[in-house]
Design an enzyme around this catalytic site. Structure first.
Site, mmCIF file in Angstrom:
data_model
loop_
_atom_site.group_PDB
_atom_site.id
_atom_site.type_symbol
_atom_site.label_atom_id
_atom_site.label_comp_id
_atom_site.label_asym_id
_atom_site.label_seq_id
_atom_site.Cartn_x
_atom_site.Cartn_y
_atom_site.Cartn_z
ATOM 1 N N GLY A 14 7.819 3.066 -2.804
ATOM 2 C CA GLY A 14 7.614 1.638 -2.950
ATOM 3 C C GLY A 14 6.216 1.179 -2.613
ATOM 4 O O GLY A 14 5.865 0.024 -2.875
ATOM 5 N N SER A 15 5.398 2.054 -2.049
ATOM 6 C CA SER A 15 4.034 1.687 -1.675
ATOM 7 C C SER A 15 3.050 2.083 -2.771
ATOM 8 O O SER A 15 2.825 3.273 -2.999
ATOM 9 C CB SER A 15 3.633 2.388 -0.371
ATOM 10 O OG SER A 15 2.250 2.273 -0.154
#
EC number: 5.99.1.4
Length: 212
Positions: A14-15
Site C-alpha cells: 500500500g505504500s
C-alpha cells in the site's frame, strides 16, 4: 567466522514510496554485493501500534506541503529513471489480503512472481486490490496460481507470521514503510537510500578490518 551483514527491506504494497524504493534496491545490491531480505509487514498494524497515519492523511489540509511532496516524488523518478508508476485512484487500499498473500507466497516458494505482480497491479496498472474479485482476476492475468495462494493465506501460520513481522518491526523502531535495517541501524523512507548504502559500505569495511 562472522555472520554476513543482514540488511532488510520492510514493505507493504500500500505504500507507493516502498514501491519506488524497491526499484532502486537492485542498484545498491549490485554496488555493495549485499542482498536485502524482503520482510512483509502490515502497514495498518504498524500505524495502529505507533499512532502514525498515512501521508495522504497527515498532509491533508496543509498548504504547500502536498505539492512539495509530489515534487520530491518527481525528482526521485527522474533521478532513478523510473517510468512505470501511476498513482492508484482507489488509494488508500486495505492491504490485509495482499500482505497475507505475499507471506503465503513466501511459504509456497512463489514470492518473486507474486511480489512483482502485486506491485504491478497497485502502482503500474493500478486497481482496487482490496476487492476480492479484482484481486483474483489481476493475479490470474499475471499467470499466477492465485487460488492456491488465497487458500494458503487463510492458514493460521500465515496470519501469525504477518502479525509477528509487524510486531517485531514496531518493537525495533519502525513506524511506517519503507523501513530499512542495516544490521541494527534503522532508516526510514525512500530519501534515505543513500544513507542506507553508505551504512552498508561502512559496516562491511568494519567487518573486513576485524578479520584482516
Amino acid at each position: 567466522m562472522a555472520a554476513p551483514l543482514k540488511v532488510e527491506f520492510h514493505f507493504d504494497f500500500g505504500s507507493p514510496n516502498a514501491y519506488l524504493a524497491e526499484l532502486v534496491l537492485p542498484e545498491i545490491e549490485r554496488r555493495t554485493g549485499v542482498k536485502f531480505d524482503y520482510v512483509p509487514v502490515l502497514l495498518g498494524g504498524v500505524y495502529k501500534a505507533t499512532g502514525n497515519m498515512s501521508p495522504a492523511e497527515s498532509l491533508h489540509g496543509i498548504k504547500n506541503k502536498p505539492e512539495y511532496n509530489a515534487l520530491e516524488t518527481e525528482r526521485f523518478l527522474r533521478r532513478h529513471n523510473i517510468t512505470k508508476f501511476k498513482s492508484n485512484p482507489f488509494f488508500p487500499v486495505n492491504t490485509l489480503m495482499l500482505m497475507r498473500g505475499v507471506v503465503a507466497a513466501q511459504f509456497e516458494g512463489m514470492f518473486e512472481p507474486y511480489f512483482r505482480a502485486a506491485y504491478h497491479h497497485m502502482w503500474v496498472e493500478p486497481k482496487k486490490m482490496d476487492d476480492p474479485q479484482v484481486f483474483r482476476e489481476a493475479f490470474l492475468s499475471s499467470g499466477l496460481d492465485i487460488d492456491r495462494i488465497i487458500a494458503r493465506a487463510q492458514q493460521d501460520d500465515v496470519k501469525k507470521k504477518l502479525i509477528e513481522n509487524t510486531s517485531d518491526a514496531v518493537a525495533r523502531g519502525s513506524f511506517g514503510s519503507p523501513t530499512f535495517y542495516v544490521g541494527s541501524e534503522i532508516f526510514f523512507g525512500k530519501d534515505k537510500l543513500r544513507e542506507v548504502e553508505d551504512e552498508i559500505v561502512a559496516q562491511l569495511a568494519t567487518e573486513r578490518r576485524k578479520t584482516a
